[in-house]
Design an enzyme around this catalytic site. Structure first.
Site, PDB file in Angstrom:
ATOM      1  N   GLU A   1      -3.122  -0.022   8.356  1.00 42.53           N
ATOM      2  CA  GLU A   1      -1.908   0.390   9.069  1.00 42.53           C
ATOM      3  C   GLU A   1      -2.002  -0.131  10.499  1.00 42.53           C
ATOM      4  O   GLU A   1      -3.059  -0.052  11.119  1.00 42.53           O
ATOM      5  CB  GLU A   1      -1.759   1.922   9.171  1.00 42.53           C
ATOM      6  CG  GLU A   1      -1.473   2.616   7.874  1.00 42.53           C
ATOM      7  CD  GLU A   1      -1.303   4.140   8.041  1.00 42.53           C
ATOM      8  OE1 GLU A   1      -1.011   4.605   9.167  1.00 42.53           O
ATOM      9  OE2 GLU A   1      -1.481   4.838   7.034  1.00 42.53           O
TER      10      GLU A   1
ATOM     11  N   HIS B   1      -2.875  10.943   0.655  1.00 44.86           N
ATOM     12  CA  HIS B   1      -2.276  10.773   1.980  1.00 44.86           C
ATOM     13  C   HIS B   1      -1.654  12.125   2.357  1.00 44.86           C
ATOM     14  O   HIS B   1      -0.455  12.241   2.551  1.00 44.86           O
ATOM     15  CB  HIS B   1      -1.260   9.633   1.975  1.00 44.86           C
ATOM     16  CG  HIS B   1      -1.015   9.006   3.325  1.00 44.86           C
ATOM     17  ND1 HIS B   1      -1.170   7.662   3.568  1.00 44.86           N
ATOM     18  CD2 HIS B   1      -0.623   9.548   4.515  1.00 44.86           C
ATOM     19  CE1 HIS B   1      -0.865   7.396   4.846  1.00 44.86           C
ATOM     20  NE2 HIS B   1      -0.528   8.538   5.436  1.00 44.86           N
TER      21      HIS B   1
ATOM     22  N   TYR C   1      -3.967   2.099  15.939  1.00 50.15           N
ATOM     23  CA  TYR C   1      -2.766   2.262  16.753  1.00 50.15           C
ATOM     24  C   TYR C   1      -3.024   2.183  18.260  1.00 50.15           C
ATOM     25  O   TYR C   1      -2.213   1.656  18.991  1.00 50.15           O
ATOM     26  CB  TYR C   1      -2.078   3.603  16.438  1.00 50.15           C
ATOM     27  CG  TYR C   1      -1.457   3.613  15.067  1.00 50.15           C
ATOM     28  CD1 TYR C   1      -0.209   3.048  14.834  1.00 50.15           C
ATOM     29  CD2 TYR C   1      -2.138   4.151  13.973  1.00 50.15           C
ATOM     30  CE1 TYR C   1       0.358   3.020  13.578  1.00 50.15           C
ATOM     31  CE2 TYR C   1      -1.579   4.133  12.701  1.00 50.15           C
ATOM     32  CZ  TYR C   1      -0.334   3.567  12.505  1.00 50.15           C
ATOM     33  OH  TYR C   1       0.217   3.531  11.262  1.00 50.15           O
TER      34      TYR C   1
ATOM     35  N   GLU D   1      -7.151   8.713   6.452  1.00 52.55           N
ATOM     36  CA  GLU D   1      -7.396   9.410   7.716  1.00 52.55           C
ATOM     37  C   GLU D   1      -7.856  10.858   7.546  1.00 52.55           C
ATOM     38  O   GLU D   1      -7.140  11.795   7.916  1.00 52.55           O
ATOM     39  CB  GLU D   1      -6.147   9.366   8.602  1.00 52.55           C
ATOM     40  CG  GLU D   1      -5.744   7.959   8.996  1.00 52.55           C
ATOM     41  CD  GLU D   1      -4.685   7.933  10.111  1.00 52.55           C
ATOM     42  OE1 GLU D   1      -4.376   8.993  10.670  1.00 52.55           O
ATOM     43  OE2 GLU D   1      -4.178   6.844  10.402  1.00 52.55           O
TER      44      GLU D   1
ATOM     45  N   ARG E   1       0.863  -1.187   0.000  1.00 52.23           N
ATOM     46  CA  ARG E   1       0.000   0.000   0.000  1.00 52.23           C
ATOM     47  C   ARG E   1       0.898   1.235   0.000  1.00 52.23           C
ATOM     48  O   ARG E   1       1.625   1.472   0.974  1.00 52.23           O
ATOM     49  CB  ARG E   1      -0.911   0.000   1.244  1.00 52.23           C
ATOM     50  CG  ARG E   1      -1.699   1.272   1.391  1.00 52.23           C
ATOM     51  CD  ARG E   1      -2.623   1.303   2.612  1.00 52.23           C
ATOM     52  NE  ARG E   1      -3.224   2.625   2.664  1.00 52.23           N
ATOM     53  CZ  ARG E   1      -3.144   3.474   3.705  1.00 52.23           C
ATOM     54  NH1 ARG E   1      -2.519   3.125   4.812  1.00 52.23           N
ATOM     55  NH2 ARG E   1      -3.697   4.664   3.629  1.00 52.23           N
TER      56      ARG E   1
HETATM   57  C1  FCB Z   1      -0.949   7.461  10.651  1.00 49.63           C
HETATM   58  C2  FCB Z   1      -0.574   7.940   9.273  1.00 49.63           C
HETATM   59  C3  FCB Z   1       0.749   7.391   8.784  1.00 49.63           C
HETATM   60  C4  FCB Z   1       1.782   7.347   9.893  1.00 49.63           C
HETATM   61  C5  FCB Z   1       1.234   6.652  11.106  1.00 49.63           C
HETATM   62  C6  FCB Z   1       2.220   6.519  12.240  1.00 49.63           C
HETATM   63  O1  FCB Z   1      -1.808   8.396  11.229  1.00 49.63           O
HETATM   64  O2  FCB Z   1      -1.567   7.567   8.338  1.00 49.63           O
HETATM   65  O3  FCB Z   1       1.151   8.163   7.699  1.00 49.63           O
HETATM   66  O4  FCB Z   1       2.219   8.612  10.168  1.00 49.63           O
HETATM   67  O5  FCB Z   1       0.088   7.336  11.559  1.00 49.63           O
END
Ligand code: FCB
Length: 452
Positions: free
Chosen positions: A362, A122, A294, A167, A78
């Protein structure tokens, strides 16, 4: 023991990057300027004073990088397409050299048996569009549609998986609300206009590019939001932050309506009332939803200053709400670690849109890795982070939730936005003076997991 065999054979294993974070070559082959060039070159904006001018030089080294990720057993890549490479001024003429770069990148993926997944936005908005108002104005959504259309027309023979936005919460609320990310504007609740224009851009782009041969989605960053206590004030705090982070995006995309309480909290209900007709476009069916996961959040409403929606903040109208330390271990970003939060997010989405395919687009962690010694980078904590989250992914798949793939953030250490090079997320270490790549222990662990 965690085993790849516990996942369906067609489960997608990949890694993700973003153009400005890795490519460098910011003036090569007719690329225009983006808001990230401007922001990174503004003194005081980036923690270590660095820029993405060179980054990982992926623009020149992409073939080596793709060979490396294929060697690690990853079968999907990706990446994001830089709008200012394709349409250097944001609107107007297309730059064939920009399309050609991504064609070579996608073809190289295919040569190595790696499926390309492209993100159209992005965060690197062409600077001329920002000068005209950026995502605060509706015109930008239409320019995004035009750029998406030429890009898809030029590359859809080699790229079948498309994501419109990455995002939009960050792009809108951190870019225009608190100003910690580009373009660095501090507009408070007015940043919700950027939310709407980003989602409209998504809808317009999807309508322009959708074809039966492709698969189309959007990438969000939902998180479980919990109240620090059962008190009405804390429960209300959780409602507000869940509203701004999750429902403000999930509801229009999946249910075709904005959350009324969020529009009320921010004082933006009258503005949004004018644009209800955009919602059918914004909520057009998705082939998949991308989830960047995350951290979980626990929030509280302290006694004290009353919220003021005009104040610059990424949580306008609720900027008095604080996140609470519940004692979870943390990464170098100070982000709490809780892999089961990934399950909570996937359950939340499946409740809203039962059966909708989801990818973890991610997931990963920053740690202050020391440079290689004898070719070895010790990063046991990152390995543990990945292992824990992949274990939860496996559990979720076992429960029958429609999770289709997992992309590690990220292939290699790169320009981490406002943190510059001071945060390393890679499973591959990058020496930024030499561009030398060294697979970290976490990368070798993943390779064993994928190829055993
Ligand atoms: C996300 C972003 C990515 C990277 C990670 C740690 O918010 O999409 O680009 O910075 O965090």
């Amino acid at each position: 023991m965690l085993s790849r065999k516990d996942f369906p054979p067609d489960f997608t294993w990949g890694t993700a990057t973003a153009a400005y974070q890795v490519e460098g070559a910011v003036t090569a082959d007719g690329r225009g300027l983006s808001i990230w060039d401007t922001f990174a070159h503004t003194p005081g904006r980036i923690a270590d004073g660095s820029t993405g001018d060179v980054a990982d030089d992926h623009y020149r080294l992409f073939a080596d990088d793709i060979r490396l990720l294929a060697e690690l057993g990853l079968r999907a890549y990706r990446f994001s397409i830089a709008w200012p490479r394709i349409v250097p001024d944001g609107s107007g003429p297309t730059n064939p050299a920009g399309l050609d770069f991504y064609r070579r990148l996608a073809e190289t993926c295919l040569e190595y048996g790696v499926t390309p997944y492209a993100t159209l936005y992005h965060w690197d908005l062409p600077q001329p569009l920002e000068d005209g108002g950026g995502w605060m104005v509706r015109d930008t959504a239409e320019r995004f549609r035009d750029y998406a259309a030429v890009t898809h027309a030029g590359l859809s023979d080699v790229i079948k998986h498309w994501m419109t936005l990455n995002e939009p919460w960050c792009a809108a609320l951190v870019g225009y609300g608190s100003g910690e990310l580009a373009p660095g504007r501090r507009e408070g609740a007015n940043a919700l206009k950027a939310v709407h224009h980003l989602l409209l851009g998504h809808g317009l782009a999807l309508e322009a590019i959708r074809s039966p041969e492709g698969s189309y989605g959007i990438v969000l960053n939902p998180a479980p939001v919990r109240a620090a206590s059962d008190s009405p004030a804390d429960r209300d705090a959780a409602r507000r932050i869940d509203g701004l982070l999750n429902r403000l995006f999930l509801d229009p995309l999946l249910l075709g309506k904005y959350p009324a309480d969020v529009l009320d909290d921010t004082g933006m209900a009258p503005w949004f009332a004018q644009y209800e007709d955009d919602l059918p476009l914004i909520s057009a069916p998705l082939d998949f939803l991308g989830v960047n996961y995350y951290l979980p959040m626990t929030v509280a409403a302290p006694d004290g200053p009353v919220a003021d929606p005009t104040k610059p903040s990424a949580q306008p109208g609720s900027e008095n709400i604080v996140t609470v330390d519940t004692g979870l271990p943390r990464t170098q970003m100070d982000w709490p670690i809780q892999a089961t939060g990934l399950r909570d997010v996937l359950v939340m989405i499946n409740n809203l849109a039962p059966g909708l395919s989801v990818y973890v687009t991610e997931n990963g962690a920053a740690y202050p890795d020391a440079p290689p010694v004898d070719g070895i980078v010790e990063d046991d904590e990152r390995q543990r982070y990945l292992e824990q989250h992949i274990t939860v992914a496996q559990r979720v798949v076992g429960e029958g939730l429609p999770l289709k793939g997992y992309f590690v953030w990220t292939l290699m250490d790169n320009f981490e936005w406002a943190w510059g090079f001071s945060r390393r997320f890679g499973i591959v270490y990058v020496d930024h003076a030499t561009q030398q790549r060294t697979v970290k222990k976490s990368g070798r662990w993943l390779q064993r997991f994928l190829t055993a």
